[in-house]
Write an enzyme that holds these catalytic residues in place. Structure first.
Site, PDB file in Angstrom:
ATOM      1  N   TYR A 110      -5.012  35.312   2.816  1.00  0.00           N
ATOM      2  CA  TYR A 110      -5.211  36.764   2.847  1.00  0.00           C
ATOM      3  C   TYR A 110      -4.520  37.381   1.649  1.00  0.00           C
ATOM      4  O   TYR A 110      -3.368  37.052   1.350  1.00  0.00           O
ATOM      5  CB  TYR A 110      -4.627  37.337   4.142  1.00  0.00           C
ATOM      6  CG  TYR A 110      -4.747  38.845   4.260  1.00  0.00           C
ATOM      7  CD1 TYR A 110      -5.985  39.461   4.404  1.00  0.00           C
ATOM      8  CD2 TYR A 110      -3.608  39.651   4.235  1.00  0.00           C
ATOM      9  CE1 TYR A 110      -6.082  40.845   4.527  1.00  0.00           C
ATOM     10  CE2 TYR A 110      -3.709  41.028   4.369  1.00  0.00           C
ATOM     11  CZ  TYR A 110      -4.945  41.624   4.513  1.00  0.00           C
ATOM     12  OH  TYR A 110      -5.034  42.995   4.640  1.00  0.00           O
TER      13      TYR A 110
ATOM     14  N   ASP B  56       0.320  34.468  -4.650  1.00  0.00           N
ATOM     15  CA  ASP B  56       0.551  35.576  -3.732  1.00  0.00           C
ATOM     16  C   ASP B  56       1.733  35.209  -2.835  1.00  0.00           C
ATOM     17  O   ASP B  56       1.597  34.462  -1.876  1.00  0.00           O
ATOM     18  CB  ASP B  56      -0.714  35.850  -2.909  1.00  0.00           C
ATOM     19  CG  ASP B  56      -0.550  37.081  -2.018  1.00  0.00           C
ATOM     20  OD1 ASP B  56       0.606  37.522  -1.810  1.00  0.00           O
ATOM     21  OD2 ASP B  56      -1.567  37.603  -1.535  1.00  0.00           O
TER      22      ASP B  56
ATOM     23  N   LYS C  45       6.375  43.100   1.112  1.00  0.00           N
ATOM     24  CA  LYS C  45       7.144  42.925   2.345  1.00  0.00           C
ATOM     25  C   LYS C  45       8.679  42.992   2.131  1.00  0.00           C
ATOM     26  O   LYS C  45       9.206  44.084   2.063  1.00  0.00           O
ATOM     27  CB  LYS C  45       6.695  41.665   3.075  1.00  0.00           C
ATOM     28  CG  LYS C  45       5.195  41.775   3.454  1.00  0.00           C
ATOM     29  CD  LYS C  45       4.716  40.819   4.523  1.00  0.00           C
ATOM     30  CE  LYS C  45       3.367  41.268   5.069  1.00  0.00           C
ATOM     31  NZ  LYS C  45       2.198  40.622   4.502  1.00  0.00           N
TER      32      LYS C  45
HETATM   33  C1  LIG Z   1       0.779  41.220   3.847  1.00  0.00           C
HETATM   34  C2  LIG Z   1       0.099  40.490   2.773  1.00  0.00           C
HETATM   35  C3  LIG Z   1      -0.657  41.131   1.776  1.00  0.00           C
HETATM   36  C4  LIG Z   1      -0.994  42.590   1.835  1.00  0.00           C
HETATM   37  O1  LIG Z   1       0.116  43.387   1.762  1.00  0.00           O
HETATM   38  P1  LIG Z   1       0.009  44.894   2.350  1.00  0.00           P
HETATM   39  O2  LIG Z   1       1.321  45.500   1.964  1.00  0.00           O
HETATM   40  O3  LIG Z   1      -0.203  44.763   3.813  1.00  0.00           O
HETATM   41  O4  LIG Z   1      -1.154  45.529   1.662  1.00  0.00           O
HETATM   42  C5  LIG Z   1      -1.156  40.380   0.734  1.00  0.00           C
HETATM   43  N1  LIG Z   1      -0.929  39.054   0.656  1.00  0.00           N
HETATM   44  C6  LIG Z   1      -0.217  38.412   1.585  1.00  0.00           C
HETATM   45  C7  LIG Z   1       0.024  36.955   1.424  1.00  0.00           C
HETATM   46  C8  LIG Z   1       0.303  39.097   2.682  1.00  0.00           C
HETATM   47  O5  LIG Z   1       0.966  38.440   3.622  1.00  0.00           O
END
Ligand SMILES: *Cc1c(COP(=O)(O)O)cnc(C)c1O
Length: 426
Positions: free
Chosen positions: A144, A239, A267
């Site tokens: 994601y 990511d 995060k």
């Molecule tokens: C949470 C998450 C996102 C998106 O971040 P948001 O602040 O919710 O837009 C993107 N990549 C990864 C791996 C994530 O866990």
């Protein structure tokens, strides 16, 4: 357990918010029940509006790595907010956090802060395409990367170029240059690059996927990504929105020895406030406006409250005694839990301070395996644990986390409760 007030609050919320929420998994819809509404949180605990107390293993999806409402983070945020919460102008907080992060993560030479992980990925993709002058983005099934159109693609079956969209409203033209390949599948990746490698702008991945539950990467798979990137001169975008600051070595890229061109963070680095960031090689990052031709901007980007809270969070987390404590706590818990689960048809996968429990007797190594897991089983498991005051991430395909505020006693108790639920109800 009494949840009357939450049930009422949910009905009221549904009058004004689609599904009663502002992010879908919170609704508990897939668990076929209504969600608990949270009133406050402190340390490892969540308190709902009916005054039930839960040990929290979701931790705002990993954000609250020090535990909730950590005294120093609260102080840092209050201090910042007292001086004004947004100026739309440069502050030294941004430089401080940038300097700390670039020092800790060597692949990041320059960094830009934004307001969410989604935004950071979206901008990094634009940058990668501009730098390489190519179009195709290779991602992996079940990873994601936020909800921007071009990344809402899951299972492009095998080598197919025709990727499946994950959402209505995403038009074919938005995803025609996104390819999704199976995670941990070296052959599929090499095969794709043989055909189209010279058109690939970037490979984007979660080094340890956390958004299909915690899945461990095959080291050869990561090595292949590095080799293909060298051979075909495409970028690697790591990511690390979840995995950043979840490892002793800081990031998954440092833990596994993969060197990306760009990294996405989010995060943890905002200390509980909205944040995202992308950074990497100077030569690439200098293409961003105002230095270069790639446009990117944000009214609240580098927000002083988020920057100061993030700074203090990272400083606190990285104190040697705290770091040791967190990872000792996590690894003891994981190995105890694994031992306790051995007699049952249940898997635990873990790395750093994150883990997932999969209700199956088979190993789980890719998105297909996760999709095969029973939703009904998970809902039962989840709701019984919730009644025992354990709050896990509310989906079979999500990661759970340990914070510095958890202690051995509550972790032991949690293992007992997990085993008792599995014995009686699964
Ligand atoms: C949470 C998450 C996102 C998106 O971040 P948001 O602040 O919710 O837009 C993107 N990549 C990864 C791996 C994530 O866990």
């Amino acid at each position: 357990m009494n949840t009357k007030k939450s049930e009422k609050a949910y009905i009221e919320a549904c009058k004004y918010l689609p599904g009663g929420v502002n992010s879908p998994v919170r609704s508990f819809r897939h668990l076929q029940t209504s969600p608990v509404f949270i009133k406050k949180a402190k340390g490892p605990y969540l308190f709902d509006i009916d005054d039930n107390r839960y040990i929290d293993y979701c931790l705002s999806w990993g954000v609250a790595v020090l535990g909730h409402a950590h005294e120093k983070v609260v102080k840092a945020a209050v201090k910042a907010v007292e001086n004004g919460s947004s100026f739309g102008a440069a502050t030294v907080y941004e430089t401080q956090l940038a300097s700390l992060i670039t020092r800790l993560i060597p692949s990041i030479e320059l960094i830009r802060f934004v307001n969410s992980g989604t935004e950071a990925v979206m901008s990094a993709i634009r940058l990668a395409r501009a730098y390489t002058n190519r179009k195709i983005i290779v991602k992996f099934d079940g990873c994601y990367h936020g909800h921007s159109d071009s990344l809402l693609v899951k299972a492009g079956s095998g080598l197919s170029q025709l990727a499946d969209k994950s959402s209505d409203g995403v038009i074919a033209e938005s995803i025609q240059y996104t390819v999704s390949l199976p995670f941990n599948n070296i052959e599929a990746l090499i095969d794709y690059f043989r055909q189209k490698g010279d058109q690939v702008a970037a490979i984007i991945l979660e080094l340890v996927p956390g958004n299909m539950g915690v899945i461990k990467p095959d080291l050869n798979f990561l090595e292949t990504i590095q080799e293909l990137s060298n051979k075909y001169r495409c970028l690697i975008i790591a990511d690390e929105v979840i995995t950043g600051f979840r490892f002793k070595e800081i990031t998954a890229q440092q833990h596994f020895g993969l060197i990306p061109h760009l990294t996405i963070l989010g995060k943890i680095i905002g200390g509980g406030f909205p944040v995202g960031a992308f950074g990497g090689k100077r030569e690439i990052m200098e293409l961003l406006s105002p230095l270069g031709p790639v446009y990117q901007a944000g009214t609240l980007s580098g927000n002083p409250v988020a920057m100061n809270a993030g700074l203090v969070t990272i400083e606190e987390l990285l104190k040697p005694s705290n770091k040791r404590k967190l990872f000792d706590l996590a690894s003891d818990f994981f190995s105890e839990l694994q031992k306790a689960l051995k007699p049952f048809n249940v898997q635990i996968e873990y790395v750093g301070s994150m883990f997932s429990i999969f209700l199956t007797d088979k190993p789980v190594t890719c998105f297909n395996h996760v999709n095969e897991l029973s939703d009904k089983n998970f809902a039962q498991f989840y709701l019984h644990l919730l009644k025992k005051n354990i709050y896990l991430s509310p989906s079979k395909a999500e990661a759970n986390f340990i914070s510095l505020a958890h202690d051995e006693k509550m972790l032991d108790k949690t293992i007992e409760k997990i085993i008792s639920v599995i014995k009686k109800n699964i």
